[in-house]
Write a protein that holds these residues in place. Structure first.
Motif, PDB file in Angstrom:
ATOM      1  N   PRO A 108       1.079  -1.163   0.388  1.00  0.00           N
ATOM      2  CA  PRO A 108      -0.119   0.102   0.494  1.00  0.00           C
ATOM      3  C   PRO A 108       0.637   1.401  -0.083  1.00  0.00           C
ATOM      4  N   ALA A 109       1.907   1.489   0.938  1.00  0.00           N
ATOM      5  CA  ALA A 109       2.833   2.786   0.657  1.00  0.00           C
ATOM      6  C   ALA A 109       3.375   3.305   0.075  1.00  0.00           C
ATOM      7  N   VAL A 110       4.369   1.239  -0.665  1.00  0.00           N
ATOM      8  CA  VAL A 110       5.224   2.148  -2.148  1.00  0.00           C
ATOM      9  C   VAL A 110       4.571   2.453  -3.300  1.00  0.00           C
ATOM     10  N   GLY A 111       3.530   1.609  -3.313  1.00  0.00           N
ATOM     11  CA  GLY A 111       3.052   1.550  -4.103  1.00  0.00           C
ATOM     12  C   GLY A 111       1.978   2.645  -4.692  1.00  0.00           C
ATOM     13  N   GLU A 112       1.525   2.984  -3.616  1.00  0.00           N
ATOM     14  CA  GLU A 112       1.286   4.602  -4.016  1.00  0.00           C
ATOM     15  C   GLU A 112       2.380   5.580  -4.008  1.00  0.00           C
ATOM     16  N   ALA A 113       3.580   6.070  -3.367  1.00  0.00           N
ATOM     17  CA  ALA A 113       4.390   6.246  -3.458  1.00  0.00           C
ATOM     18  C   ALA A 113       5.179   5.716  -4.840  1.00  0.00           C
ATOM     19  N   LEU A 114       4.802   4.787  -5.518  1.00  0.00           N
ATOM     20  CA  LEU A 114       5.524   4.944  -7.202  1.00  0.00           C
ATOM     21  C   LEU A 114       4.288   5.064  -7.838  1.00  0.00           C
ATOM     22  N   ARG A 115       2.567   5.625  -7.319  1.00  0.00           N
ATOM     23  CA  ARG A 115       1.770   5.775  -8.172  1.00  0.00           C
ATOM     24  C   ARG A 115       1.652   8.116  -7.804  1.00  0.00           C
ATOM     25  N   LEU A 116       2.551   8.527  -6.598  1.00  0.00           N
ATOM     26  CA  LEU A 116       2.167   9.591  -6.943  1.00  0.00           C
ATOM     27  C   LEU A 116       3.912   9.945  -7.448  1.00  0.00           C
ATOM     28  N   MET A 117       4.415   9.183  -7.645  1.00  0.00           N
ATOM     29  CA  MET A 117       6.069   9.569  -8.794  1.00  0.00           C
ATOM     30  C   MET A 117       5.544   9.866 -10.163  1.00  0.00           C
ATOM     31  N   HIS A 118       5.336   8.862 -10.499  1.00  0.00           N
ATOM     32  CA  HIS A 118       4.998   8.924 -11.731  1.00  0.00           C
ATOM     33  C   HIS A 118       3.447   9.826 -12.339  1.00  0.00           C
ATOM     34  N   GLY A 119       2.778  10.098 -11.736  1.00  0.00           N
ATOM     35  CA  GLY A 119       2.099  11.177 -11.609  1.00  0.00           C
ATOM     36  C   GLY A 119       2.160  12.592 -11.294  1.00  0.00           C
ATOM     37  N   ASP A 120       2.908  12.367 -11.313  1.00  0.00           N
ATOM     38  CA  ASP A 120       3.859  14.488 -10.912  1.00  0.00           C
ATOM     39  C   ASP A 120       5.825  14.324 -11.253  1.00  0.00           C
ATOM     40  N   PRO A 121       5.273  13.342 -11.933  1.00  0.00           N
ATOM     41  CA  PRO A 121       7.366  13.349 -12.217  1.00  0.00           C
ATOM     42  C   PRO A 121       8.437  14.628 -11.756  1.00  0.00           C
ATOM     43  N   ALA A 122       7.264  15.756 -11.977  1.00  0.00           N
ATOM     44  CA  ALA A 122       8.113  17.426 -11.609  1.00  0.00           C
ATOM     45  C   ALA A 122       8.209  17.677 -10.776  1.00  0.00           C
ATOM     46  N   ARG A 123       7.221  17.106  -9.924  1.00  0.00           N
ATOM     47  CA  ARG A 123       7.016  18.243  -8.492  1.00  0.00           C
ATOM     48  C   ARG A 123       8.405  17.650  -7.756  1.00  0.00           C
ATOM     49  N   ARG A 124       8.374  18.914  -6.519  1.00  0.00           N
ATOM     50  CA  ARG A 124      10.029  18.758  -5.928  1.00  0.00           C
ATOM     51  C   ARG A 124      10.000  17.616  -4.453  1.00  0.00           C
TER      52      ARG A 124
END
Length: 314
Positions: free
Chosen positions: A211-227
């Motif tokens: 749940p945690a790592v999968g969500e983190a991967l989703r977040l990075m793919h969803g907004d790769p330009a975010r700091r």
């Protein structure tokens, strides 16, 4: 958007080509200029897939099996490992293998998107050809061996039944229906392959179930330009910084920001090749406000500068 969905969306260069093949033994079709990813399903009868490699053993397909073919170059689908090629398909056109003459359309086209002899006892196959694109496409291809066979099963069987029912129709919106059904077959086959004992999917794929790592991967793919920082990612998934970093690294095989940098460089590589955006603009697109910092990161990852990569000298 989850990682696999993101990869498939970004990697596709165009709509897939879907065809049904109906052939009575003996038969053998050679595809001389194969696309990067081909989905082949046996609806009835049996078949083998032969790669254009001396040491590659033929791969057998039973009714309901799906083969994902990633081999670059030539391959043959046949009723038997020893049946010589009868038809060669090159650049979308069919030629007699012995003479090289074009195959006459009459007697070959049986229905919309359906080809073969249509005689009793024929093997019925579905074939979907994907043009995958760039470095993102390479990430999908890296998930699979040259030929990955997914045995018949209830989940893939239901999707194949739907695709088989639609492929011979010619109604409004038919292409859209076929493309989406083929995508469904592909995703179900990828899931089934990665879940098989002995398969070796990339570490990130297995990490999606956490749940945690999968969500983190989703977040990075969803907004790769975010700091993104480890602290901000940890906060988003409700973990402490240290615990999140340790879990992510253990499951994915590399630290969170290392994964993020690799994904950013994959996106940047395709943007440099596919667009006229400046190096600075590409850098901003993937999270680098400073063009120099982006160039340094890109050269570290790819071994050449962004400009050299764009020129194709990398």
């Amino acid at each position: 958007m989850d990682v696999l969905s993101d990869l498939l969306r970004r990697a596709r260069a165009g709509d897939a080509l879907v065809r049904r093949l109906v052939q009575r033994p003996p038969w053998a079709l050679t595809f001389a200029d194969a696309t990067a990813l081909t989905v082949v399903a046996t609806l009835g009868g049996h078949a083998v897939v032969r790669l254009d490699e001396a040491d590659a053993a033929p791969v057998a397909l039973a009714a309901g099996d799906i083969a994902l073919i990633t081999a670059v170059g030539e391959y043959t689908i046949a009723d038997n490992a020893s049946t010589p090629a009868q038809v060669v398909i090159r650049q979308g056109r069919k030629y007699h293998a012995d003479s090289g003459d074009p195959v006459e359309r009459e007697g070959w086209n049986l229905a919309p998107r359906t080809y073969g002899d249509g005689l009793p006892g024929a093997t019925v196959m579905l074939r979907g050809a994907y043009e995958l694109h760039g470095d993102v496409g390479g990430r999908i291809l890296a998930m699979l061996p040259p030929v990955a066979v997914v045995p018949a099963g209830p989940r893939t069987g239901g999707a194949l039944d739907l695709l088989a029912a639609e492929v011979g129709r010619d109604e409004p919106g038919q292409d859209a229906v076929l493309h989406r059904l083929l995508d469904l077959v592909l995703v179900l086959a990828l899931r089934a392959w990665c879940a098989r004992p002995g398969s070796d999917p990339p570490s990130w794929y297995g990490a999606l179930a956490d749940p945690a790592v999968g969500e983190a991967l989703r977040l990075m793919h969803g907004d790769p330009a975010r700091r993104w920082t480890i602290a901000s990612l940890a906060a988003e998934v409700g973990m402490s910084r240290a615990a999140f970093a340790a879990r992510f690294t253990g499951l994915v095989g590399e630290p969170p920001l290392t994964y993020l940098t690799g994904w950013r460089m994959t996106l940047a590589a395709d943007l440099l090749r596919d667009t006229d955006a400046t190096v600075a603009a590409v850098g901003r697109e993937v999270g680098y406000e400073d063009a120099f910092a982006f160039s340094v990161a890109f050269k570290r990852a790819r071994g050449v500068s962004p400009s050299s990569w764009r020129r194709g000298t990398g």
